[in-house]
Write a protein that holds these residues in place. Sequence first.
Motif, PDB file in Angstrom:
ATOM      1  N   ALA A 130       9.757 -11.374  -8.324  1.00  0.00           N
ATOM      2  CA  ALA A 130      11.082 -11.926  -8.040  1.00  0.00           C
ATOM      3  C   ALA A 130      11.971 -11.870  -9.279  1.00  0.00           C
ATOM      4  CB  ALA A 130      10.952 -13.366  -7.546  1.00  0.00           C
ATOM      5  N   VAL A 131      11.401 -12.186 -10.433  1.00  0.00           N
ATOM      6  CA  VAL A 131      12.167 -12.111 -11.679  1.00  0.00           C
ATOM      7  C   VAL A 131      12.581 -10.666 -11.949  1.00  0.00           C
ATOM      8  CG1 VAL A 131      12.024 -12.401 -14.181  1.00  0.00           C
ATOM      9  CG2 VAL A 131      11.146 -14.197 -12.672  1.00  0.00           C
ATOM     10  N   SER A 132      11.668  -9.731 -11.692  1.00  0.00           N
ATOM     11  CA  SER A 132      11.992  -8.328 -11.882  1.00  0.00           C
ATOM     12  C   SER A 132      13.132  -7.886 -10.976  1.00  0.00           C
ATOM     13  CB  SER A 132      10.750  -7.467 -11.609  1.00  0.00           C
ATOM     14  OG  SER A 132      11.027  -6.094 -11.748  1.00  0.00           O
ATOM     15  N   ALA A 133      13.203  -8.462  -9.781  1.00  0.00           N
ATOM     16  CA  ALA A 133      14.264  -8.122  -8.833  1.00  0.00           C
ATOM     17  C   ALA A 133      15.603  -8.753  -9.211  1.00  0.00           C
ATOM     18  CB  ALA A 133      13.873  -8.542  -7.423  1.00  0.00           C
ATOM     19  N   GLY A 134      15.569  -9.765 -10.074  1.00  0.00           N
ATOM     20  CA  GLY A 134      16.826 -10.334 -10.526  1.00  0.00           C
ATOM     21  C   GLY A 134      16.961 -11.839 -10.409  1.00  0.00           C
ATOM     22  N   ILE A 135      15.941 -12.538  -9.910  1.00  0.00           N
ATOM     23  CA  ILE A 135      16.003 -14.001  -9.840  1.00  0.00           C
ATOM     24  C   ILE A 135      15.921 -14.562 -11.261  1.00  0.00           C
ATOM     25  CG2 ILE A 135      14.801 -16.083  -9.093  1.00  0.00           C
ATOM     26  CD1 ILE A 135      15.977 -14.858  -6.734  1.00  0.00           C
ATOM     27  N   LYS A 136      16.897 -15.370 -11.634  1.00  0.00           N
ATOM     28  CA  LYS A 136      16.927 -15.932 -12.991  1.00  0.00           C
ATOM     29  C   LYS A 136      16.573 -17.407 -13.027  1.00  0.00           C
ATOM     30  CE  LYS A 136      20.375 -12.660 -14.790  1.00  0.00           C
ATOM     31  NZ  LYS A 136      20.456 -11.790 -13.593  1.00  0.00           N
ATOM     32  N   ASP A 137      16.669 -18.084 -11.904  1.00  0.00           N
ATOM     33  CA  ASP A 137      16.438 -19.523 -11.833  1.00  0.00           C
ATOM     34  C   ASP A 137      15.134 -19.774 -11.093  1.00  0.00           C
ATOM     35  OD1 ASP A 137      16.452 -22.251 -11.451  1.00  0.00           O
ATOM     36  OD2 ASP A 137      18.579 -22.361 -10.924  1.00  0.00           O
ATOM     37  N   ASP A 138      14.155 -20.374 -11.768  1.00  0.00           N
ATOM     38  CA  ASP A 138      12.848 -20.614 -11.151  1.00  0.00           C
ATOM     39  C   ASP A 138      12.954 -21.537  -9.952  1.00  0.00           C
ATOM     40  OD1 ASP A 138       9.992 -19.949 -11.495  1.00  0.00           O
ATOM     41  OD2 ASP A 138       9.741 -22.114 -11.682  1.00  0.00           O
ATOM     42  N   ASP A 139      14.003 -22.349  -9.891  1.00  0.00           N
ATOM     43  CA  ASP A 139      14.193 -23.252  -8.757  1.00  0.00           C
ATOM     44  C   ASP A 139      14.522 -22.501  -7.474  1.00  0.00           C
ATOM     45  OD1 ASP A 139      13.700 -25.437 -10.343  1.00  0.00           O
ATOM     46  OD2 ASP A 139      15.817 -25.886 -10.714  1.00  0.00           O
ATOM     47  N   ARG A 140      14.815 -21.210  -7.605  1.00  0.00           N
ATOM     48  CA  ARG A 140      15.136 -20.414  -6.422  1.00  0.00           C
ATOM     49  C   ARG A 140      13.930 -19.625  -5.919  1.00  0.00           C
ATOM     50  NH1 ARG A 140      21.140 -18.007  -8.089  1.00  0.00           N
ATOM     51  NH2 ARG A 140      22.117 -20.047  -8.488  1.00  0.00           N
ATOM     52  N   ILE A 141      12.776 -19.882  -6.488  1.00  0.00           N
ATOM     53  CA  ILE A 141      11.526 -19.270  -6.026  1.00  0.00           C
ATOM     54  C   ILE A 141      10.697 -20.368  -5.359  1.00  0.00           C
ATOM     55  CG2 ILE A 141       9.448 -18.013  -6.682  1.00  0.00           C
ATOM     56  CD1 ILE A 141      10.975 -16.996  -9.131  1.00  0.00           C
ATOM     57  N   HIS A 142      10.411 -20.216  -4.082  1.00  0.00           N
ATOM     58  CA  HIS A 142       9.776 -21.276  -3.294  1.00  0.00           C
ATOM     59  C   HIS A 142       8.441 -20.784  -2.734  1.00  0.00           C
ATOM     60  CE1 HIS A 142      13.768 -23.264  -3.282  1.00  0.00           C
ATOM     61  NE2 HIS A 142      14.231 -22.036  -3.100  1.00  0.00           N
ATOM     62  N   PHE A 143       7.395 -21.555  -2.975  1.00  0.00           N
ATOM     63  CA  PHE A 143       6.073 -21.239  -2.436  1.00  0.00           C
ATOM     64  C   PHE A 143       5.770 -22.255  -1.338  1.00  0.00           C
ATOM     65  CE2 PHE A 143       6.139 -19.579  -6.748  1.00  0.00           C
ATOM     66  CZ  PHE A 143       5.717 -18.265  -6.529  1.00  0.00           C
ATOM     67  N   LEU A 144       5.807 -21.803  -0.082  1.00  0.00           N
ATOM     68  CA  LEU A 144       5.722 -22.719   1.054  1.00  0.00           C
ATOM     69  C   LEU A 144       4.285 -23.019   1.466  1.00  0.00           C
ATOM     70  CD1 LEU A 144       8.634 -21.322   3.268  1.00  0.00           C
ATOM     71  CD2 LEU A 144       8.726 -22.969   1.374  1.00  0.00           C
ATOM     72  N   ASP A 145       3.357 -22.099   1.214  1.00  0.00           N
ATOM     73  CA  ASP A 145       1.943 -22.308   1.559  1.00  0.00           C
ATOM     74  C   ASP A 145       1.784 -22.899   2.961  1.00  0.00           C
ATOM     75  OD1 ASP A 145       1.148 -21.310  -0.897  1.00  0.00           O
ATOM     76  OD2 ASP A 145       1.025 -23.285  -1.847  1.00  0.00           O
ATOM     77  N   MET A 146       2.319 -22.209   3.948  1.00  0.00           N
ATOM     78  CA  MET A 146       2.286 -22.708   5.328  1.00  0.00           C
ATOM     79  C   MET A 146       0.844 -23.014   5.752  1.00  0.00           C
ATOM     80  SD  MET A 146       5.225 -20.254   7.005  1.00  0.00           S
ATOM     81  CE  MET A 146       5.000 -20.871   8.672  1.00  0.00           C
ATOM     82  N   PRO A 147       0.617 -24.183   6.341  1.00  0.00           N
ATOM     83  CA  PRO A 147      -0.757 -24.637   6.624  1.00  0.00           C
ATOM     84  C   PRO A 147      -1.546 -23.728   7.554  1.00  0.00           C
ATOM     85  CG  PRO A 147       0.788 -26.477   6.728  1.00  0.00           C
ATOM     86  CD  PRO A 147       1.622 -25.242   6.607  1.00  0.00           C
ATOM     87  N   PHE A 148      -0.889 -23.037   8.495  1.00  0.00           N
ATOM     88  CA  PHE A 148      -1.635 -22.227   9.462  1.00  0.00           C
ATOM     89  C   PHE A 148      -2.494 -21.170   8.773  1.00  0.00           C
ATOM     90  CE2 PHE A 148       1.563 -18.999   8.739  1.00  0.00           C
ATOM     91  CZ  PHE A 148       0.919 -17.802   9.031  1.00  0.00           C
ATOM     92  N   TYR A 149      -2.065 -20.748   7.598  1.00  0.00           N
ATOM     93  CA  TYR A 149      -2.717 -19.630   6.908  1.00  0.00           C
ATOM     94  C   TYR A 149      -3.968 -20.061   6.162  1.00  0.00           C
ATOM     95  CZ  TYR A 149      -3.066 -15.502   3.837  1.00  0.00           C
ATOM     96  OH  TYR A 149      -3.492 -14.378   3.167  1.00  0.00           O
ATOM     97  N   GLU A 150      -4.025 -21.320   5.751  1.00  0.00           N
ATOM     98  CA  GLU A 150      -5.032 -21.753   4.774  1.00  0.00           C
ATOM     99  C   GLU A 150      -6.382 -22.055   5.420  1.00  0.00           C
ATOM    100  OE1 GLU A 150      -4.479 -21.440   1.591  1.00  0.00           O
ATOM    101  OE2 GLU A 150      -2.462 -20.764   2.065  1.00  0.00           O
TER     102      GLU A 150
END
Length: 675
Positions: free
Chosen positions: A498-518
Amino acid sequence: MTTAFSPSASPSASKLPPHAGDGPSALTAAVEKIPTTVFPSAAVASQSVAAEIADLIRTKSARGETAVLGLATGSTPTRVYDELIRMHREEGLSFKNVVTFNLDEYYPMKPDELQSYVRFMREHLFDHIDIPRGNWNVPDGTLPREQVFDYCAAYERKIKDLGGLDIQILGIGRTGHVGFNEPGSSRDSRTRMITLDKVTRMDAASDFFGEQNVPRKAITMGVDTIMNARRVILMAWGEGKAPTIRRAVEGEVTTAVAASFLQQHASAKIVLDTAAAAELTRFKTPWVLGSLSDFGLTWDRKTTRKAVIWLATTLKKPLLKLTDEDYNEHGLQELIASRGSAYELNIEVFKEMQATITGWPGGKEANENGAAAYHAPGMFQHANAGIFPKRVVLFSPHPDDDVISMGGTFIRLCDQEHEVHVAYQTSGNIAVFDEAALRHADFVREFAAAFGLTDQIVQTMEDRLESFIRNKQPGQVDSPELQKIKGLIRRTEARAGAVSAGIKDDDRIHFLDMPFYETGRVRKKPIGEDDIKVIVDLLEKVKPHQIYAAGDLSDPHGTHRVCLAAILEAVKRLKNRDWMKTCEVWLYRGAWQEWGVDQIEMAVPLSPDEVSRKRIAIFKHESQKDKALFPGSDSREFWQRAEDRNRATAEAYDALGLAEYEAIEGFVRWKEEPI
């Protein structure tokens, strides 16, 4: 709590003609050699099949008779089983008068192993209904080899002694197999041991955590066993099954496609969702069968565009070079007659295709002259056209789908200073090799030692990981520690991408870890309210003007399908919010397939430099580089697949007479439809 969402529908599919739920019309009967019923979604289709099974069970029960069912495994019938369980719990449907016979089982296979079809059937049906233990039958994968022949003969006799199968339900494999009747299986084949086709083993690799762990043999009912059932229902969902369905339904009867033998069955039918039906003639090129009005269709913008592009592609001509004779000689007389001339029609479609191309996927800021300078993305008028910069949420089912499938557009949105948020819906932890986890644990130990940090805990953890991995059986669920480490590997790679693509603010990267997958397994839990909530909460927080989501529903593991269903359900729940009224949802593809040029509504061209930057962002996902744990049926690396598909889209635009680009990423705008 689970929900009744259907992640099997194709959100891009055309609306069905009125007859579609009733099987083929007289016009299509000569082409479709098996009665074929198409439903708006896999959920609706599954309910229909379950209702037919329930009617049989109730009718037989009322007569004091036994209902004999032939059952299948895999993802296709699971919604049928869910509906049967619901009927048992809520409507009193009893299975005490039911005897079942499953199609197949891997060999060798113990009944309690994760991949066992005994375990599958217990988890998905038998343990949730009142069927007596002695009434369900699954081929025995534990027998000594020398006993298999006699066992298979006994399996056949048991079915015959009960009067035969009343209903046999089937899925279909990519090779066209039903059960494990691989290409070459004869019409007269009975229950037997077979050797699995390489394609089938590749498709099963994800369930076994690697193709090398997939058994090479299986016990399966034969084609003749299936054909002797009084009623056969074959189901298929998703774009990935569409080409095989066309071969089975419209092709010749051949041992190369075992499902084609159903053309010779007196009471067989095919049940599809719109995506699986996409390659059938009545959906792909209905004009070759007769007037569109016979199908409940008109020459609207979408159908016209599809037909003209099909004609240009078939003839390998640019759009503007098509002639009246071209239309007349290829079944499009009705279309050309309604528009007057090829010249006008060609220009109409050419301009429409031209309008899909935009270098500003989020729109362009108006200059001092006002909104006239604004260039809206895609071919439609937009409710948020005057908003710049936009808030954008890019959903990525796995931690690398964002950069693989729309990395160029991701980069473009960031470069053009929109507020881009990227949301990784699942941890992706099952797709990491054990060796990679050990390497990262070793790094942590070396890091602690290098800086004089207390490393006893780290050493203990590494020892436990090594011990677990050394004794790990093929397909065994990872320990919680190993799952956590693998999840962290994917998370750090996603952040780097994401940083390589241009995201500069870490607050704009969200890890949702949806429960169905785990679950630690390829097979996931049903989608639930907790999964929907994490999507709703993020959207409420960001209040985006644009949402990008994966519409790549041929993902063989089904994660994309479930993730999209969660997003669209969240969007529906939020549709009355003021900010949602100006929000657009765009669907991307790329990891497993690409949109056809006749479907694309926004085409974002990429320069050679942007293609290179996209590749670098994909390379940040080191655990997926060189060789992915679950590559599917495509042997190319993900970056190669993406570049080849993007290049092919650009070449298709060029062949139609439009501008020539290095690559193009295509998008389809989602309109609210059943999911």
